[in-house]
Scaffold this motif. Sequence first.
Motif, PDB file in Angstrom:
ATOM      1  N   PRO A  91     -51.352 -34.127 -27.188  1.00 55.01           N
ATOM      2  CA  PRO A  91     -50.315 -33.742 -26.221  1.00 55.01           C
ATOM      3  C   PRO A  91     -48.941 -34.319 -26.559  1.00 55.01           C
ATOM      4  O   PRO A  91     -47.924 -33.645 -26.398  1.00 55.01           O
ATOM      5  CB  PRO A  91     -50.845 -34.303 -24.898  1.00 55.01           C
ATOM      6  CG  PRO A  91     -52.330 -34.360 -25.083  1.00 55.01           C
ATOM      7  CD  PRO A  91     -52.516 -34.738 -26.521  1.00 55.01           C
ATOM      8  N   THR A 133     -49.406 -34.886 -20.143  1.00 53.58           N
ATOM      9  CA  THR A 133     -50.313 -35.035 -21.279  1.00 53.58           C
ATOM     10  C   THR A 133     -51.723 -34.568 -20.949  1.00 53.58           C
ATOM     11  O   THR A 133     -52.387 -33.939 -21.778  1.00 53.58           O
ATOM     12  CB  THR A 133     -50.339 -36.502 -21.746  1.00 53.58           C
ATOM     13  OG1 THR A 133     -50.674 -37.343 -20.632  1.00 53.58           O
ATOM     14  CG2 THR A 133     -48.983 -36.927 -22.275  1.00 53.58           C
ATOM     15  N   SER A 186     -43.723 -33.166 -27.672  1.00 52.81           N
ATOM     16  CA  SER A 186     -45.019 -32.806 -27.117  1.00 52.81           C
ATOM     17  C   SER A 186     -45.436 -31.418 -27.588  1.00 52.81           C
ATOM     18  O   SER A 186     -44.643 -30.657 -28.152  1.00 52.81           O
ATOM     19  CB  SER A 186     -44.992 -32.874 -25.583  1.00 52.81           C
ATOM     20  OG  SER A 186     -43.964 -32.071 -25.064  1.00 52.81           O
TER      21      SER A 186
END
Length: 414
Positions: free
Chosen positions: A295, A253, A401
């Motif tokens: 993210p 992330t 993501s």
Amino acid sequence: MTDRKPAPLSISFADPEVQQCPFPAYDRLRTEQPVYIDPKTGNYVLTRYEDVRKVALNPKLFSNRTGLIQTRNTTPITQKMFAEKGWLPLDTLVSNDPPSHKLYRTLVDKAFTANKILALEPRIEEICDALIDQFIDQDEIDFVQAFGIALPMTMIAEQLGVGPEHMADYKVWSDLSVESTSPALTPEREIATTEGIIRMQNYFAERADYFRAHPDDDKLFSRLLHAEVDGRRLANREVMSILQQLLVAGNETTTAALSAGMKLLIENPDLVPQLRERPDLIKTFVEETLRLMAPIQALFRKVLADTEIGGITVPAGAMVEIRWGSANLDPAVYENPGCLNLSRGNASSHMSFGAGIHLCIGNQLARGELRVAFARLIDRMDNFRASRGADSYGYAPMFISYAVTQLWMTFDRR
């Protein structure tokens, strides 16, 4: 309440084309069908801020125990693989509900204290400068490889006691952990991701034995192993579950956010002098980056009883897909939501770190890394620009993501 189902659209977040750039789909669904049944997964997809937040704050009705995060790999074949060679995945943090969630969260909170995180900032700065030193005289770099991956990977690896010789493995394990959450995973890839996760588990089991025998309060892994609640410590199966989550949260992330932020600096060159003149605005820049390009775009909840969301009946047992990435761009909450605004008063109200009891436990570490990183980058470099035109940027299709996976750029040394 109505059991009316919306007219079908052709949008599916299981499609690689949509995954590579989900934002047009968000805009359409938020307007036309904010509670949308994905035709390929059957998930109820939520795209409005109000609906996403409502679900995230109500674990009694919307369970995190979906079988899609961590415990996704529990088919008979993979169950046998875990049982014979590793540890069967367990719901602990992101995929768990009260009351057992509270125990695990409390134990991890004891290891993740604010003072310990703040104390890491000088080390973050050291790593940033060391990385910049390696490429400052190069004519062109792939920012993702040269900086975006290396900074968070080094930080979380140090905290988890991962030796330099296993850095490459660490990145592979992290990528496999993300891939394992996809509802579209094929049986062959499910077996492959399981094999990789088992290798990770066995490595961490060795490190756990070491830290139990040699406590080190400077290492998050050691603090986690020795944390207690009412005399209770974590067993190895629990440790594996939590470390896998920390691995992804502390690596994938932050890499995505660093790369997204650099892309925004390239596309908005007027931001750099503003941030140099007003370093206090770097904090807002970080929050806007996280809001615009979350993210983690989505997570899942399982409905425990028939309920209504946005005028649509969602039955018990249904899977709800809460799209943080769309909620962060809801014009009902953010004025001109697609624009980066350093004066935005509610920039930090985004849900890129989740909400409620499942707010990402590593959010302060990630924010600290991002603030320090961009401060060092704009202090030592200038005139950021994409070096290969439209081919400068690459994106990998991922279900939950979103990340720039390639960013070819050049710059001037200051």
